[in-house]
Design a protein around this motif. Structure first.
Motif, PDB file in Angstrom:
ATOM      1  N   ASP A  86     -18.262  -0.284  -0.470  1.00  0.00           N
ATOM      2  CA  ASP A  86     -17.634  -1.257   0.822  1.00  0.00           C
ATOM      3  C   ASP A  86     -16.226  -1.419   0.170  1.00  0.00           C
ATOM      4  O   ASP A  86     -15.619  -2.327   1.863  1.00  0.00           O
ATOM      5  CB  ASP A  86     -18.664  -2.558  -0.272  1.00  0.00           C
ATOM      6  CG  ASP A  86     -20.311  -2.530  -0.078  1.00  0.00           C
ATOM      7  OD1 ASP A  86     -20.342  -1.513   0.807  1.00  0.00           O
ATOM      8  OD2 ASP A  86     -21.001  -3.358  -0.594  1.00  0.00           O
ATOM      9  N   LYS A  87     -15.690  -1.291  -0.462  1.00  0.00           N
ATOM     10  CA  LYS A  87     -14.101  -1.643  -0.899  1.00  0.00           C
ATOM     11  C   LYS A  87     -12.779  -0.281   0.507  1.00  0.00           C
ATOM     12  O   LYS A  87     -12.070  -0.832   0.738  1.00  0.00           O
ATOM     13  CB  LYS A  87     -13.557  -1.361  -2.005  1.00  0.00           C
ATOM     14  CG  LYS A  87     -12.081  -1.211  -2.084  1.00  0.00           C
ATOM     15  CD  LYS A  87     -11.569  -0.894  -4.453  1.00  0.00           C
ATOM     16  CE  LYS A  87     -10.277  -0.894  -4.230  1.00  0.00           C
ATOM     17  NZ  LYS A  87      -9.885  -1.055  -5.163  1.00  0.00           N
ATOM     18  N   PHE A  88     -13.973   1.097   0.512  1.00  0.00           N
ATOM     19  CA  PHE A  88     -13.437   1.660   1.274  1.00  0.00           C
ATOM     20  C   PHE A  88     -13.771   1.252   2.916  1.00  0.00           C
ATOM     21  O   PHE A  88     -12.613   0.885   3.633  1.00  0.00           O
ATOM     22  CB  PHE A  88     -14.192   2.906   1.541  1.00  0.00           C
ATOM     23  CG  PHE A  88     -13.805   4.010   2.526  1.00  0.00           C
ATOM     24  CD1 PHE A  88     -12.025   4.781   2.479  1.00  0.00           C
ATOM     25  CD2 PHE A  88     -13.936   4.569   3.382  1.00  0.00           C
ATOM     26  CE1 PHE A  88     -11.972   5.347   3.092  1.00  0.00           C
ATOM     27  CE2 PHE A  88     -14.033   5.095   4.602  1.00  0.00           C
ATOM     28  CZ  PHE A  88     -12.769   5.761   4.137  1.00  0.00           C
ATOM     29  N   PHE A  89     -14.495   0.411   3.445  1.00  0.00           N
ATOM     30  CA  PHE A  89     -14.689  -0.293   5.012  1.00  0.00           C
ATOM     31  C   PHE A  89     -14.485  -1.359   5.374  1.00  0.00           C
ATOM     32  O   PHE A  89     -13.984  -1.503   6.013  1.00  0.00           O
ATOM     33  CB  PHE A  89     -15.979   0.126   4.792  1.00  0.00           C
ATOM     34  CG  PHE A  89     -16.705   1.004   5.400  1.00  0.00           C
ATOM     35  CD1 PHE A  89     -16.134   1.849   6.572  1.00  0.00           C
ATOM     36  CD2 PHE A  89     -17.843   1.883   4.344  1.00  0.00           C
ATOM     37  CE1 PHE A  89     -17.174   3.275   6.851  1.00  0.00           C
ATOM     38  CE2 PHE A  89     -18.220   2.689   5.140  1.00  0.00           C
ATOM     39  CZ  PHE A  89     -17.994   3.687   5.827  1.00  0.00           C
ATOM     40  N   PHE A  90     -13.666  -2.050   3.375  1.00  0.00           N
ATOM     41  CA  PHE A  90     -13.153  -3.239   3.939  1.00  0.00           C
ATOM     42  C   PHE A  90     -11.917  -3.265   3.635  1.00  0.00           C
ATOM     43  O   PHE A  90     -11.621  -3.261   4.812  1.00  0.00           O
ATOM     44  CB  PHE A  90     -13.341  -3.813   2.388  1.00  0.00           C
ATOM     45  CG  PHE A  90     -12.879  -5.712   2.287  1.00  0.00           C
ATOM     46  CD1 PHE A  90     -13.440  -6.667   2.713  1.00  0.00           C
ATOM     47  CD2 PHE A  90     -11.714  -5.487   1.423  1.00  0.00           C
ATOM     48  CE1 PHE A  90     -12.329  -7.514   2.962  1.00  0.00           C
ATOM     49  CE2 PHE A  90     -10.864  -7.153   1.374  1.00  0.00           C
ATOM     50  CZ  PHE A  90     -10.974  -8.094   1.869  1.00  0.00           C
ATOM     51  N   GLY A  91     -11.075  -2.184   3.681  1.00  0.00           N
ATOM     52  CA  GLY A  91      -9.929  -1.464   3.588  1.00  0.00           C
ATOM     53  C   GLY A  91      -9.526  -1.327   5.383  1.00  0.00           C
ATOM     54  O   GLY A  91      -8.667  -1.371   5.815  1.00  0.00           O
ATOM     55  N   ILE A 146      -7.237  -2.971   7.775  1.00  0.00           N
ATOM     56  CA  ILE A 146      -6.263  -2.374   8.651  1.00  0.00           C
ATOM     57  C   ILE A 146      -6.387  -2.271  10.248  1.00  0.00           C
ATOM     58  O   ILE A 146      -4.971  -2.944  10.970  1.00  0.00           O
ATOM     59  CB  ILE A 146      -6.400  -0.836   8.050  1.00  0.00           C
ATOM     60  CG1 ILE A 146      -6.251  -0.012   7.008  1.00  0.00           C
ATOM     61  CG2 ILE A 146      -5.275   0.586   9.494  1.00  0.00           C
ATOM     62  CD1 ILE A 146      -6.150   1.008   6.728  1.00  0.00           C
ATOM     63  N   PHE A 147      -7.328  -2.110  10.660  1.00  0.00           N
ATOM     64  CA  PHE A 147      -7.773  -1.817  12.484  1.00  0.00           C
ATOM     65  C   PHE A 147      -8.178  -3.260  12.631  1.00  0.00           C
ATOM     66  O   PHE A 147      -7.743  -3.908  14.066  1.00  0.00           O
ATOM     67  CB  PHE A 147      -8.681  -1.389  12.646  1.00  0.00           C
ATOM     68  CG  PHE A 147      -8.331   0.150  12.404  1.00  0.00           C
ATOM     69  CD1 PHE A 147      -7.896   0.693  13.109  1.00  0.00           C
ATOM     70  CD2 PHE A 147      -9.020   0.700  11.652  1.00  0.00           C
ATOM     71  CE1 PHE A 147      -7.262   1.742  12.885  1.00  0.00           C
ATOM     72  CE2 PHE A 147      -9.084   1.963  11.051  1.00  0.00           C
ATOM     73  CZ  PHE A 147      -8.006   2.913  12.355  1.00  0.00           C
ATOM     74  N   GLY A 148      -8.533  -4.139  11.865  1.00  0.00           N
ATOM     75  CA  GLY A 148      -8.829  -5.921  12.480  1.00  0.00           C
ATOM     76  C   GLY A 148      -7.621  -7.237  11.683  1.00  0.00           C
ATOM     77  O   GLY A 148      -7.602  -8.045  13.184  1.00  0.00           O
ATOM     78  N   PHE A 162      -4.444  -1.343   3.449  1.00  0.00           N
ATOM     79  CA  PHE A 162      -4.634  -0.064   3.460  1.00  0.00           C
ATOM     80  C   PHE A 162      -4.321   0.515   1.691  1.00  0.00           C
ATOM     81  O   PHE A 162      -4.668   1.676   1.092  1.00  0.00           O
ATOM     82  CB  PHE A 162      -2.758   0.180   3.428  1.00  0.00           C
ATOM     83  CG  PHE A 162      -2.986   1.038   4.839  1.00  0.00           C
ATOM     84  CD1 PHE A 162      -2.839   2.196   5.509  1.00  0.00           C
ATOM     85  CD2 PHE A 162      -1.998   0.274   6.226  1.00  0.00           C
ATOM     86  CE1 PHE A 162      -2.822   2.460   6.420  1.00  0.00           C
ATOM     87  CE2 PHE A 162      -1.681   0.568   7.083  1.00  0.00           C
ATOM     88  CZ  PHE A 162      -2.426   2.292   7.635  1.00  0.00           C
ATOM     89  N   ALA A 163      -4.456  -0.872   0.992  1.00  0.00           N
ATOM     90  CA  ALA A 163      -4.476  -0.714  -0.254  1.00  0.00           C
ATOM     91  C   ALA A 163      -5.474  -0.274  -0.783  1.00  0.00           C
ATOM     92  O   ALA A 163      -5.946   0.212  -1.953  1.00  0.00           O
ATOM     93  CB  ALA A 163      -3.969  -1.736  -1.303  1.00  0.00           C
ATOM     94  N   HIS A 164      -6.696  -1.196  -0.294  1.00  0.00           N
ATOM     95  CA  HIS A 164      -7.779  -0.946  -0.585  1.00  0.00           C
ATOM     96  C   HIS A 164      -8.341   0.660  -0.211  1.00  0.00           C
ATOM     97  O   HIS A 164      -9.266   0.585  -0.647  1.00  0.00           O
ATOM     98  CB  HIS A 164      -8.844  -2.386   0.312  1.00  0.00           C
ATOM     99  CG  HIS A 164      -8.746  -3.705  -0.774  1.00  0.00           C
ATOM    100  ND1 HIS A 164      -9.653  -3.655  -1.287  1.00  0.00           N
ATOM    101  CD2 HIS A 164      -7.980  -4.884  -0.419  1.00  0.00           C
ATOM    102  CE1 HIS A 164      -9.557  -4.942  -2.209  1.00  0.00           C
ATOM    103  NE2 HIS A 164      -8.159  -5.387  -1.112  1.00  0.00           N
ATOM    104  N   LEU A 165      -8.204   0.908   0.842  1.00  0.00           N
ATOM    105  CA  LEU A 165      -8.566   2.322   1.100  1.00  0.00           C
ATOM    106  C   LEU A 165      -8.086   3.409   0.096  1.00  0.00           C
ATOM    107  O   LEU A 165      -8.607   4.234  -0.120  1.00  0.00           O
ATOM    108  CB  LEU A 165      -7.609   2.849   2.696  1.00  0.00           C
ATOM    109  CG  LEU A 165      -7.803   3.790   2.924  1.00  0.00           C
ATOM    110  CD1 LEU A 165      -9.347   4.406   3.771  1.00  0.00           C
ATOM    111  CD2 LEU A 165      -7.515   4.068   4.622  1.00  0.00           C
ATOM    112  N   ASP A 170     -13.081 -10.893   8.875  1.00  0.00           N
ATOM    113  CA  ASP A 170     -14.598 -11.051   9.027  1.00  0.00           C
ATOM    114  C   ASP A 170     -15.233  -9.154   8.997  1.00  0.00           C
ATOM    115  O   ASP A 170     -15.157  -8.511  10.428  1.00  0.00           O
ATOM    116  CB  ASP A 170     -14.960 -12.539   9.847  1.00  0.00           C
ATOM    117  CG  ASP A 170     -14.699 -13.448   8.915  1.00  0.00           C
ATOM    118  OD1 ASP A 170     -14.491 -13.073   7.821  1.00  0.00           O
ATOM    119  OD2 ASP A 170     -14.610 -14.664   9.296  1.00  0.00           O
ATOM    120  N   MET A 171     -16.204  -9.566   8.276  1.00  0.00           N
ATOM    121  CA  MET A 171     -16.820  -8.149   9.198  1.00  0.00           C
ATOM    122  C   MET A 171     -18.313  -8.180   8.802  1.00  0.00           C
ATOM    123  O   MET A 171     -18.824  -8.867   9.245  1.00  0.00           O
ATOM    124  CB  MET A 171     -17.566  -6.671   7.603  1.00  0.00           C
ATOM    125  CG  MET A 171     -16.067  -6.573   7.185  1.00  0.00           C
ATOM    126  SD  MET A 171     -15.387  -4.918   6.527  1.00  0.00           S
ATOM    127  CE  MET A 171     -16.201  -6.016   4.352  1.00  0.00           C
TER     128      MET A 171
END
Length: 105
Positions: free
Chosen positions: A34-39, A43-45, A83-86, A104-105
């Motif tokens: 979840d942290k990876f996808f949050f990052g 990045i893209f949003g 980027f930091a979360h990723l 928001d995801m």
């Protein structure tokens, strides 16, 4: 405003931001995923804030130029935070709060 002042203000802001949504998950691999996808989402949003913040300012009858500035600042913070979360996804004990809980995801 000098770069040092801007840096000081940026470093103080995260104290007021809530914890990231992925911190509520249980289990190491679930939190890491979840942290990876949050990052990735931030990045893209993150750039959407450039459009979203001025729109909110117009709807509230506030100064659109303040909304534009807020949008650019928030876009930079969300993208950098993404980027930091990723990059720190395996370190699930480390949270980097983002404004409005990020994108928001």
């Amino acid at each position: 405003m000098t770069a040092l002042t801007l840096l000081a203000l940026t470093l103080q802001m995260p104290m007021a931001w809530p914890a990231s949504p992925w911190t509520e998950e249980t289990g190491y691999f679930t939190r890491m995923r979840d942290k990876f996808f949050f990052g990735v989402a931030n990045i893209f949003g993150g750039w959407i804030s450039i459009i979203h913040e001025p729109t909110i300012a117009i709807e509230d009858g506030k100064n659109v130029f303040v909304g534009i500035g807020k949008g650019f600042g928030k876009a930079v913070i969300l993208t950098a935070g993404g980027f930091a979360h990723l990059l720190t996804a395996p370190l699930t004990f480390l949270d980097i709060p983002l404004p409005d809980n990020g994108v928001d995801m």
